[in-house]
Scaffold this active site. Structure first.
Site, PDB file in Angstrom:
ATOM      1  N   LYS A 121      37.795  36.090  44.665  1.00 55.01           N
ATOM      2  CA  LYS A 121      38.684  37.092  44.048  1.00 55.01           C
ATOM      3  C   LYS A 121      39.351  36.574  42.774  1.00 55.01           C
ATOM      4  CE  LYS A 121      41.158  37.547  47.846  1.00 55.01           C
ATOM      5  NZ  LYS A 121      40.338  36.846  48.836  1.00 55.01           N
ATOM      6  N   THR A 122      39.931  35.393  42.862  1.00 48.93           N
ATOM      7  CA  THR A 122      40.658  34.865  41.714  1.00 48.93           C
ATOM      8  C   THR A 122      39.739  34.667  40.512  1.00 48.93           C
ATOM      9  OG1 THR A 122      42.293  33.773  43.119  1.00 48.93           O
ATOM     10  CG2 THR A 122      42.050  32.924  40.890  1.00 48.93           C
ATOM     11  N   GLU A 165      44.083  41.096  41.604  1.00 53.19           N
ATOM     12  CA  GLU A 165      43.485  40.480  42.780  1.00 53.19           C
ATOM     13  C   GLU A 165      44.024  41.200  44.012  1.00 53.19           C
ATOM     14  OE1 GLU A 165      43.313  36.035  44.799  1.00 53.19           O
ATOM     15  OE2 GLU A 165      43.566  36.245  42.633  1.00 53.19           O
TER      16      GLU A 165
END
Length: 470
Positions: A121-122, A165
């Site tokens: 995600k990051t 995110e």
């Protein structure tokens, strides 16, 4: 133009303001003109960055830190009920707002892209933020890590796009209503909140249901859990939700035709709407190439020109802790990895193996959370067996209390059973010295884990530099 400031967020107080998710929201609010205050357990560069934006940051937690004119207290799921500032807020009737609700409020009136998935995600959020910014679109963004380029995890932009995110760990991603959503992969994790894969799938299906009418869901085509999720979503009925799959699978809507490793970078070729796009990803590993293509597909779904976005993705240079080079000494490179789930560990070790140019891969690993170690410790040990040698620290507890019988031995025993060269070490300084003592010119050392193992990269480099030259 970006919307104004939510009324409840005019004078917010953040408990744990230095955290990755909390600090990002606080920064955006400060940039929008809010009178931001908060507290954190210790001083940090993040606290200083917040003060530079005009925020008041207290160190330590005390009821007196909560200002009389606070309009809301923002908390994460990690804040316990006995926190004195939280207790004071409830006594005084100050509204308590979860960080996900605060972030959702910041996205109102904009065109959000929400990035979800068990892993990646990051990185994917960062890739989108950097690429869109390079195109002059000035997006707002909130990310769980600091970018190498802008050097921050959040920004209040003047454009209409907001990249966020979306964290599934506590189901907080159910609060968002994105125009475009990404689901990178779906695996069982966060065992304190999810008891089974069935619960995980239901949670991601709820997230998909939050996409705005006529919006798009971008989902991985190569990951088994993501494919199962897509099958379930289509069987349930996706309505007017557009589903775009990406990956190396032949049936992917956006197909990855080639990933060519080039040391610590990769050249990626993807086919979108019949057009081939080739660009560079400035981090090694096939999984990072997949993240970049997910970003490409999401941006295109929002109407961003794909050819320009593909070129702009090459401007991404990384994010803190995601295979981040920390330095080199005596011919040994030290790289920091946030990997803490077996799938992530395997992917990062394999990626570094591909960039090692014949050298060995040595891992200094710190397990994260007792619950995760209890459920996935054996798989973590098997992942470490992919390294040439590893040293394993004690479990980093984060928000959890110890679980009787759950220690790092779960991991080291599994690694030894898989034929790995692994040693346990409770003392961090001794562990850094141990891994440095193993390293030879040409080797790569990975400090790996989601806890404070990241601080040991500098120590390893110091130990290496102090060794006599050959």
């Amino acid at each position: 133009m970006a919307p104004g400031l939510p009324t409840a967020m005019e004078r917010p107080h953040f408990i744990g303001i230095g955290g990755a998710g909390m600090s990002g929201i606080a920064k955006i609010l400060a940039q929008r003109g809010a009178k931001v205050a908060g507290s954190d357990a210790r001083e940090s560069a993040t606290a200083e960055a917040l003060r530079a934006l005009g925020a008041t940051v207290h160190i330590g937690h005390a009821a007196g830190h909560l200002a009389a004119d606070a309009t809301a207290v923002v908390v994460s799921s990690a804040i316990r009920d006995d926190n004195p500032e939280l207790a004071a807020a409830r006594e005084r009737g100050v509204p308590v707002v979860h960080r996900s609700d605060a972030l959702a409020a910041l996205m109102e009136g904009l065109r959000p892209i929400a990035v979800a998935g068990t892993h990646g995600k990051t990185t994917t959020t960062s890739m989108l933020a950097v690429a869109l910014d390079a195109m002059g679109l000035d997006p707002s963004y909130a990310i769980g890590g600091d970018l190498d380029g802008p050097g921050t995890n959040a920004h209040h932009g003047g454009g209409e796009i907001f990249v966020a995110e979306a964290d599934e760990s506590d189901r907080s991603f159910h609060k968002y209503a994105p125009e475009v959503a990404i689901v990178l992969n779906v695996e069982l994790d966060h065992h304190a909140n999810y008891a089974s894969m069935e619960e995980i799938h239901e949670s991601f299906l709820t997230f998909a249901g939050r996409v705005r009418p006529g919006g798009t869901l971008v989902v991985g085509a190569d990951h088994r859990g993501a494919r199962e999720f897509t099958t379930r979503l289509r069987a349930r009925g996706a309505g007017d939700l557009r589903i775009t799959t990406y990956g190396e699978a032949e049936d992917a809507d956006v197909r990855i035709a080639k990933v060519l490793p080039q040391g610590l970078t990769s050249e990626v070729t993807a086919v979108l709407d019949g057009t081939q796009h080739t660009f560079t990803v400035s981090v090694p590993g096939r999984h990072y190439a997949h993240n970049a293509v997910a970003a490409l597909a999401a941006g295109a779904a929002l109407g961003v020109p794909a050819d320009a976005l593909a070129a702009a993705l090459a401007s991404y240079t990384g994010v803190n802790r995601r295979l981040q080079p920390k330095g080199e000494a005596r011919g040994v490179r030290v790289i920091d990895s946030y990997a803490h789930h077996p799938t992530e560990m395997t992917a990062d070790i394999e990626a570094i193996r591909g960039a090692a140019a014949g050298g060995r891969v040595l891992v200094l690993f710190q397990p994260h959370l007792f619950s995760r170690t209890r459920e996935l410790g054996a798989e973590m040990g098997q992942a470490l067996a992919l390294a040439d040698a590893s040293v394993v620290l004690d479990i980093y507890p984060a928000r959890e209390d110890p679980i009787p019988g759950v220690t790092s031995a779960v991991i080291t025993d599994a690694a030894l059973a898989a034929g790995a060269q692994v040693r346990p070490e409770s003392d961090k300084g001794a562990a850094a010295a141990l891994i440095a003592g193993m390293a030879e010119p040409g080797d790569l050392v990975l400090t790996m884990g989601a806890g404070d193992v990241t601080e040991l990269g500098a120590t390893v480099l110091e130990r290496l530099a102090a060794r006599p030259a050959n």
